[in-house]
Scaffold this motif. Structure first.
Motif, PDB file in Angstrom:
ATOM      1  N   ARG A   1       0.389  -0.839   0.347  1.00 48.11           N
ATOM      2  CA  ARG A   1      -0.120  -0.338   0.204  1.00 48.11           C
ATOM      3  C   ARG A   1       0.765   0.750  -0.035  1.00 48.11           C
ATOM      4  O   ARG A   1      -0.071   2.008  -0.692  1.00 48.11           O
ATOM      5  N   MET A   2       1.880   0.946   0.666  1.00 48.56           N
ATOM      6  CA  MET A   2       2.714   2.763   0.964  1.00 48.56           C
ATOM      7  C   MET A   2       4.079   1.855   0.078  1.00 48.56           C
ATOM      8  O   MET A   2       5.309   1.819   1.331  1.00 48.56           O
ATOM      9  N   PRO A   3       4.764   1.964  -1.411  1.00 48.59           N
ATOM     10  CA  PRO A   3       6.097   1.313  -1.523  1.00 48.59           C
ATOM     11  C   PRO A   3       7.116   1.965  -1.058  1.00 48.59           C
ATOM     12  O   PRO A   3       7.751   1.285  -1.397  1.00 48.59           O
ATOM     13  N   GLU A   4       7.401   3.480  -0.585  1.00 45.97           N
ATOM     14  CA  GLU A   4       8.463   4.023  -0.017  1.00 45.97           C
ATOM     15  C   GLU A   4       8.689   4.211   1.452  1.00 45.97           C
ATOM     16  O   GLU A   4       9.241   4.293   2.239  1.00 45.97           O
ATOM     17  N   LEU A   5       7.216   3.550   1.881  1.00 49.15           N
ATOM     18  CA  LEU A   5       7.668   2.852   3.687  1.00 49.15           C
ATOM     19  C   LEU A   5       8.757   1.714   4.038  1.00 49.15           C
ATOM     20  O   LEU A   5       9.150   0.573   3.199  1.00 49.15           O
ATOM     21  N   ALA A   6       9.716   1.795   4.447  1.00 46.06           N
ATOM     22  CA  ALA A   6      10.704   1.084   4.979  1.00 46.06           C
ATOM     23  C   ALA A   6      10.514   0.734   6.346  1.00 46.06           C
ATOM     24  O   ALA A   6       9.917   1.109   6.830  1.00 46.06           O
ATOM     25  N   CYS A   7      10.083  -0.821   5.888  1.00 47.49           N
ATOM     26  CA  CYS A   7      10.160  -1.124   7.956  1.00 47.49           C
ATOM     27  C   CYS A   7      11.266  -1.650   8.255  1.00 47.49           C
ATOM     28  O   CYS A   7      13.351  -1.974   7.632  1.00 47.49           O
ATOM     29  N   LEU A   8      11.355  -1.726   9.205  1.00 45.62           N
ATOM     30  CA  LEU A   8      12.591  -2.719  10.058  1.00 45.62           C
ATOM     31  C   LEU A   8      11.451  -3.520  10.544  1.00 45.62           C
ATOM     32  O   LEU A   8      11.482  -3.111  11.750  1.00 45.62           O
ATOM     33  N   MET A   9      12.340  -4.796  10.951  1.00 47.68           N
ATOM     34  CA  MET A   9      11.953  -5.966  11.256  1.00 47.68           C
ATOM     35  C   MET A   9      13.089  -6.279  12.775  1.00 47.68           C
ATOM     36  O   MET A   9      14.169  -5.929  13.432  1.00 47.68           O
ATOM     37  N   LEU A  10      12.281  -6.272  14.306  1.00 45.98           N
ATOM     38  CA  LEU A  10      12.444  -6.263  15.513  1.00 45.98           C
ATOM     39  C   LEU A  10      11.980  -7.431  15.903  1.00 45.98           C
ATOM     40  O   LEU A  10      11.180  -7.478  15.950  1.00 45.98           O
ATOM     41  N   THR A  11      13.020  -8.612  16.292  1.00 42.33           N
ATOM     42  CA  THR A  11      13.095  -9.932  17.028  1.00 42.33           C
ATOM     43  C   THR A  11      13.919 -10.454  17.612  1.00 42.33           C
ATOM     44  O   THR A  11      14.994  -9.852  18.173  1.00 42.33           O
ATOM     45  N   SER A  12      13.125 -10.946  19.400  1.00 45.64           N
ATOM     46  CA  SER A  12      13.940 -11.392  20.022  1.00 45.64           C
ATOM     47  C   SER A  12      14.713 -12.720  19.763  1.00 45.64           C
ATOM     48  O   SER A  12      15.582 -13.271  20.480  1.00 45.64           O
TER      49      SER A  12
END
Length: 233
Positions: free
Chosen positions: A83-94
């Motif tokens: 939906r928002m191609p410019e969005l940068a996703c930063l995955m956070l995990t344990s």
């Protein structure tokens, strides 16, 4: 290539948070909001909540927990970026899991960090992905691809399966291998998102796999067999 985005105190990085633990969301909000060039515009505690609130808030960066009670942050990453191609996703995990990292890469995530990260490093990571840069090391990505491709449990031998794909399906598979979303694939090939989704369903069935990440691994085998078959209809 898109220009690197710049942010200031007057035009801060808009951050959206997804984590099912309130204490984590509060801690991240306090950490990030204390930076003059970063503003937390909203948060969510579930996949459902994130998919409703995220697009409405138009963030620049989404910090997404990988494991959630009603799903996972990787599928949220894929959907929000469609939906928002410019969005940068930063995955956070344990957890430092190779398959989760590979899934994140295929979903188009710009970075993947462990929750044990220092606060200053997380702030730096948000700024890095907001500027349009990736925090995913190409060497690590290539190693993961090789290890998964060598795993016999991941699927059948690729060559005969790939031979059954149409030229259009080969094109789509190659773009899946590049980590593109359905919407991005549609724009490149001048197809509707629904048509792309239908093509992907068929090619997954032909390849004998259930998940995009498995298809993406097989896509790395396209270079040799694809060229001579391009003219076939």
């Amino acid at each position: 290539m898109a220009e690197a985005r710049t942010f200031t105190e007057q035009n801060p990085i808009r951050v959206f948070l997804l984590d099912d633990h309130e204490v984590v969301r509060r801690g991240l909000t306090d950490l990030l909001d204390s930076e003059p060039d970063i503003s937390v515009v909203g948060d969510a505690d579930s996949v459902e909540h994130a998919l409703v609130r995220g697009p409405a808030l138009r963030p620049d960066v989404a910090v997404l927990d990988v494991r959630l009670p009603d799903g996972d942050g990787i599928s949220v990453c894929r959907e929000l970026r469609s939906r928002m191609p410019e969005l940068a996703c930063l995955m956070l995990t344990s957890f430092d899991e190779e398959e989760a990292l590979l899934d994140a890469i295929m979903a188009g995530a710009a970075g993947y960090v462990l929750k044990q990260i220092r606060g200053s490093d997380l702030v730096a990571a948000v700024r890095t992905v907001a500027s349009g840069q990736s925090m995913l090391d190409p060497t690590t990505t290539a190693r993961l691809m090789r290890s998964l491709r060598a795993d016999p449990t991941e699927g059948p031998a690729p060559a005969p399966e790939l031979a059954g794909l149409s030229p259009r399906e080969r094109d789509i598979l190659a773009l899946i291998g590049d980590g593109l979303t359905n919407r991005e694939i549609g724009k490149k090939l001048y197809l509707s998102e629904k048509t792309v989704k239908n093509h992907i369903s068929r090619l997954l069935a032909k390849l004998g796999v259930q998940r995009r990440v498995q298809a993406a691994v097989l896509a790395s085998h396209l270079e040799q067999p694809a060229s001579p078959d391009r003219s076939t209809r």
